[in-house]
Design a protein around this motif. Structure first.
Motif, short mmCIF file in Angstrom:
data_model
loop_
_atom_site.label_atom_id
_atom_site.label_comp_id
_atom_site.label_asym_id
_atom_site.label_seq_id
_atom_site.Cartn_x
_atom_site.Cartn_y
_atom_site.Cartn_z
N LEU A 278 -3.85 3.10 -21.25
CA LEU A 278 -4.69 4.01 -20.47
C LEU A 278 -5.01 3.32 -19.14
O LEU A 278 -6.07 2.74 -18.96
CB LEU A 278 -5.98 4.30 -21.25
CG LEU A 278 -6.88 5.40 -20.72
CD1 LEU A 278 -6.19 6.74 -20.85
CD2 LEU A 278 -8.18 5.42 -21.50
N PRO A 279 -4.05 3.35 -18.22
CA PRO A 279 -4.19 2.48 -17.04
C PRO A 279 -5.14 3.03 -15.98
O PRO A 279 -4.71 3.63 -15.01
CB PRO A 279 -2.75 2.39 -16.52
CG PRO A 279 -2.13 3.67 -16.93
CD PRO A 279 -2.82 4.14 -18.16
N SER B 64 3.56 5.94 -5.52
CA SER B 64 3.90 5.93 -6.94
C SER B 64 2.99 6.87 -7.72
O SER B 64 1.77 6.87 -7.55
CB SER B 64 3.80 4.50 -7.50
OG SER B 64 2.55 4.31 -8.12
N PRO B 65 3.61 7.70 -8.60
CA PRO B 65 2.81 8.62 -9.41
C PRO B 65 1.86 7.88 -10.36
O PRO B 65 0.79 8.40 -10.69
CB PRO B 65 3.85 9.42 -10.20
CG PRO B 65 5.17 8.77 -9.96
CD PRO B 65 5.04 7.82 -8.83
N ASP B 66 2.25 6.66 -10.80
CA ASP B 66 1.39 5.88 -11.68
C ASP B 66 0.03 5.61 -11.04
O ASP B 66 -1.01 5.68 -11.69
CB ASP B 66 2.04 4.52 -12.01
CG ASP B 66 3.18 4.68 -12.98
OD1 ASP B 66 3.38 5.81 -13.46
OD2 ASP B 66 3.89 3.69 -13.23
N PHE B 67 0.08 5.27 -9.74
CA PHE B 67 -1.18 4.97 -9.06
C PHE B 67 -2.08 6.18 -9.05
O PHE B 67 -3.27 6.10 -9.34
CB PHE B 67 -0.89 4.52 -7.62
CG PHE B 67 -2.15 4.32 -6.81
CD1 PHE B 67 -2.88 3.15 -6.94
CD2 PHE B 67 -2.60 5.30 -5.94
CE1 PHE B 67 -4.04 2.97 -6.21
CE2 PHE B 67 -3.77 5.12 -5.21
CZ PHE B 67 -4.47 3.95 -5.35
N TRP B 68 -1.50 7.36 -8.76
CA TRP B 68 -2.34 8.55 -8.68
C TRP B 68 -2.85 8.98 -10.05
O TRP B 68 -3.95 9.51 -10.18
CB TRP B 68 -1.61 9.69 -7.96
CG TRP B 68 -1.43 9.33 -6.51
CD1 TRP B 68 -0.27 9.01 -5.88
CD2 TRP B 68 -2.48 9.18 -5.54
NE1 TRP B 68 -0.51 8.68 -4.58
CE2 TRP B 68 -1.85 8.77 -4.32
CE3 TRP B 68 -3.86 9.33 -5.55
CZ2 TRP B 68 -2.56 8.53 -3.16
CZ3 TRP B 68 -4.58 9.09 -4.39
CH2 TRP B 68 -3.93 8.70 -3.21
N TYR C 25 0.84 -1.20 0.00
CA TYR C 25 0.00 0.00 0.00
C TYR C 25 0.87 1.25 0.00
O TYR C 25 0.57 2.22 -0.69
CB TYR C 25 -0.96 -0.01 1.19
CG TYR C 25 -2.02 -1.09 1.06
CD1 TYR C 25 -3.16 -0.85 0.32
CD2 TYR C 25 -1.84 -2.34 1.63
CE1 TYR C 25 -4.12 -1.84 0.16
CE2 TYR C 25 -2.79 -3.34 1.49
CZ TYR C 25 -3.94 -3.08 0.76
OH TYR C 25 -4.87 -4.05 0.60
N ILE C 26 1.96 1.21 0.78
CA ILE C 26 2.86 2.37 0.80
C ILE C 26 3.43 2.59 -0.60
O ILE C 26 3.44 3.71 -1.12
CB ILE C 26 4.01 2.14 1.82
CG1 ILE C 26 3.44 2.13 3.23
CG2 ILE C 26 5.09 3.20 1.68
CD1 ILE C 26 4.44 1.78 4.31
N HIS C 27 3.85 1.47 -1.22
CA HIS C 27 4.39 1.56 -2.58
C HIS C 27 3.38 2.21 -3.53
O HIS C 27 3.73 3.10 -4.31
CB HIS C 27 4.75 0.15 -3.07
CG HIS C 27 5.31 0.13 -4.45
ND1 HIS C 27 6.66 0.23 -4.71
CD2 HIS C 27 4.71 0.05 -5.66
CE1 HIS C 27 6.85 0.21 -6.01
NE2 HIS C 27 5.69 0.09 -6.62
N LEU C 28 2.12 1.76 -3.44
CA LEU C 28 1.09 2.32 -4.32
C LEU C 28 0.91 3.81 -4.09
O LEU C 28 0.92 4.61 -5.02
CB LEU C 28 -0.25 1.61 -4.10
CG LEU C 28 -0.45 0.25 -4.74
CD1 LEU C 28 -1.86 -0.25 -4.45
CD2 LEU C 28 -0.23 0.32 -6.24
N PHE C 29 0.75 4.16 -2.81
CA PHE C 29 0.44 5.56 -2.52
C PHE C 29 1.60 6.49 -2.84
O PHE C 29 1.41 7.68 -2.99
CB PHE C 29 0.00 5.71 -1.05
CG PHE C 29 -1.31 5.01 -0.78
CD1 PHE C 29 -2.29 4.95 -1.75
CD2 PHE C 29 -1.56 4.42 0.45
CE1 PHE C 29 -3.50 4.31 -1.52
CE2 PHE C 29 -2.76 3.76 0.69
CZ PHE C 29 -3.73 3.71 -0.30
#
Lengths: 333, 299
Positions: free
Chosen positions: A286-287, A88-92, A82-86
């Motif tokens: 288009l993720p 990462s700019p890709d996630f946002w 979850y930390i990794h996701l939050f």
């Protein structure tokens, strides 16, 4: 009275057996039997997988498949995924795209969808046939719809939309409608709006194709809602001298409230699912969140991250369903 | 006085006529928006390949051919497009029908209990089913995949119709329960009790009295389940991607992945896949709408 019951032979001598006998013959037993298959499906195929997703998302999960048999390793890693996701700019970016997709679609549905429904609620020639025709796009399978819009929005000059616009001299060169890293070259104000939101040409094109497919169900549900509004209300308003707009604002909209909120929530849920069209037309270009979850797990083999993204989608969905259910079953809760 | 009233009436009639004209124009716009893409798909399916890649694009099926449809039914030689189409058609029919039947049996049984009984936790269970129906497929595909290839790999479910039926069932069961429960709720309990006074058991009264009365609901939920299963793409993509189990949407997608992307073939396959759901909507659309609104509006 007393002597009668004593003289009857007792089929079940001890009380435990009797309870068991009643449990099997009483109607509650049959109620549980009828309910059992559905409960098993709910627990086995929804609740356990959901909990397992949470477990996988809290580990450095990997799956190795050899000859059809896979082995799973889930070394605990806390909330690292979850930390990794939050971070990462890709996630946002995915998050923003999902949000944009949702907002734009909903906006189209409550404006254009309601307008078409109100239009179709008038008396006109060929009303019945028209209602069936308008409903048809909803029946087209999603993949077929994607392929069709893929052809219409083909970036070559023989793509149907480019062909039409080139012939009408609206544009001079073909537009690559589905290019996720471009902006419309010919419509500067639109490009400006999109780029300031961090969006691109492709997402708008996909929304248009998706609305062709899903607007009909919104129209049909709103139309069904309109038909439940008593004609007398409009009669009374007419006697009072109300104009068309006034009637719409004071009668139609408030009485449509419940069905509109249902439509909104149902469509929101479907938009969270918006996977098929984007995957078939853009692959990973288009993720949105659902595409990202798929890519993390099945392309990169990072099942922990994929599970974390899936779990976030699931939580958002559950939150929305909670609002929905609360609204729908107010009297029972 | 009377001439003035007449004048106003004439003006009003004039305005009404213009409003009606505007209305028909808007309706025309809606019809064009709805039908133009379909028209394009149909003419593309009747073109030879060259007619799909020339500019200006022919707006009539030119050069004309039936071949794109013919090749889908040209026999069962292994590996041919026809083989893959017929196989996908068979898989789609089997999985959608099986899912529909299972859903109607399990779903209406559960809905009956949730509508009629007074068992504990009845409302909580109903909510859970409703919530499960609203959960996106994509939130659950990762664990499904992992379960199928690891813990349950000895069952050999990966790439089978059986697996798809099980998963489709779990995804539409909530919808069936939710709509059917509302249908059962609208039927007065006295009717059922009258039958039971006459000596019918609860099961008999369910089959003889309630099921005929809920036929519209069963139609609506059955057709919706069928449409949802027919449309599914993500589950076959992840859990049945090889030739043995893939369905029509997946077949059509695979046509676009070939080295030569032939729009005319894709269009023909797409139209064939769209025929059953379109027929359902044209003939039974009414039931589906009433089912959806019964479930969502609640009176």
């Amino acid at each position: 009275m007393n002597s009668l019951s004593v003289s009857e032979p007792n089929p079940l001598p001890n009380s435990l057996l009797r309870k068991l006998f009643h449990a099997f013959t009483g109607e509650y037993f049959w109620f549980y039997i009828l309910l059992l298959p559905s409960i098993l499906i709910l627990v086995g195929l929804v609740i356990i997988p959901m909990l397992f997703t949470l477990r996988m998302s809290l580990a450095n999960t990997s799956v190795t498949v050899i000859g059809g048999h896979g082995s799973l390793s889930m070394p605990w890693s806390g909330i690292n995924n979850y930390i990794h996701l939050f971070q990462s700019p890709d996630f946002w970016q995915s998050f923003r795209e999902t949000l944009f997709f949702w907002l734009a679609s909903i906006l189209i549905e409550v404006t254009v969808g309601v307008a078409i429904a109100v239009l179709m609620n008038q008396q006109f020639l060929g009303q019945r046939v028209f209602r069936i025709i308008v409903f048809i796009p909803w029946a087209i399978p999603t993949v077929v719809n994607s392929m069709m819009w893929g052809m219409i929005m083909d970036g070559n000059n023989y793509g149907a939309l480019n062909d039409l616009l080139l012939r009408m001299h609206v544009i001079k060169n073909a537009i690559v409608w589905l290019n996720p890293s471009a902006l419309f070259p010919h419509f500067s104000w639109l490009s400006h709006v999109l780029s300031s939101l961090g969006m691109n040409t492709a997402i708008l094109s996909i929304i248009v194709g998706d609305e062709w497919h899903t607007l009909p169900i919104v129209v049909v549900l709103v139309l069904a809602g309109l038909q439940t509004i008593p004609v007398e209300y409009y009669e009374a308003a007419r006697v009072e001298g109300a104009t068309g707009w006034r009637k719409f604002r004071s009668i139609t909209l408030p009485l449509l409230g419940p069905i509109l909120s249902v439509v909104l929530i149902l469509r929101t849920m479907q938009l969270l699912r918006a996977f098929t069209m984007i995957y078939t037309l853009e692959q990973f270009g288009l993720p949105v969140l659902s595409i990202q979850a798929y890519q993390q797990a099945f392309s990169f083999g990072s099942f922990g991250l994929g599970a974390a993204t899936s779990f976030i989608i699931g939580l958002v969905a559950l939150f929305i369903s909670y609002i929905y259910i609360k609204r729908l079953y107010k009297e029972e809760l | 006085m009377s001439s003035m009233a007449q004048g106003a009436g004439g003006k009003q009639r004039f305005r009404v006529r213009w409003t009606r004209l505007g209305m028909y124009l808007l309706l025309l716009l809606v019809a064009v928006w709805t039908l133009a893409p379909l028209y394009f798909l149909i003419i593309t399916s009747l073109k030879q390949y060259v007619g799909t890649i020339t500019f200006p694009l022919p707006w009539l099926p030119h050069p004309f051919t039936w071949k794109n449809y013919g090749m889908m039914f040209s026999g069962y030689q292994s590996g041919s497009t026809s083989y893959r189409f017929l196989h996908a058609l068979r898989n789609s029919l089997i999985t959608s029908t099986a899912t529909t039947v299972l859903n109607l049996i399990f779903g209406s049984a559960a809905a009956y209990v949730l509508a009629r009984s007074r068992i504990r936790g009845k409302n909580a269970i109903s909510m859970a089913f409703l919530a499960s129906n609203l959960l996106p497929t994509v939130a659950l595909v990762v664990p499904f995949y992992v379960f199928t290839v690891t813990y349950f790999s000895s069952l050999g479910l990966y790439d089978t119709d059986t697996l798809l039926v099980i998963l489709y069932t779990s995804f539409s069961l909530g919808l069936v329960i939710w709509i059917m429960r509302d249908y059962f709720n609208t039927i007065p309990i006295d009717l059922e009790e009258a039958a039971r006074v006459d000596g019918a058991s609860r099961l008999v009264s369910l089959v003889r009295i309630l099921l005929p009365l809920t036929t519209p609901g069963l139609m609506a939920t059955g057709l919706l389940t069928f449409l949802l299963s027919w449309d599914n793409f993500i589950l076959p993509l992840i859990l049945a991607p090889n030739a043995s189990a893939y369905n029509l949407p997946f077949f059509i997608y695979s046509l676009s992945g070939q080295y030569l992307h032939m729009n005319n073939e894709i269009a023909a396959g797409g139209i064939l896949a769209a025929i059953p759901p379109v027929l359902i909507i044209v003939f039974f659309g009414k039931y589906i709408i009433s089912g959806l609104t019964a479930g969502s509006v609640k009176g």
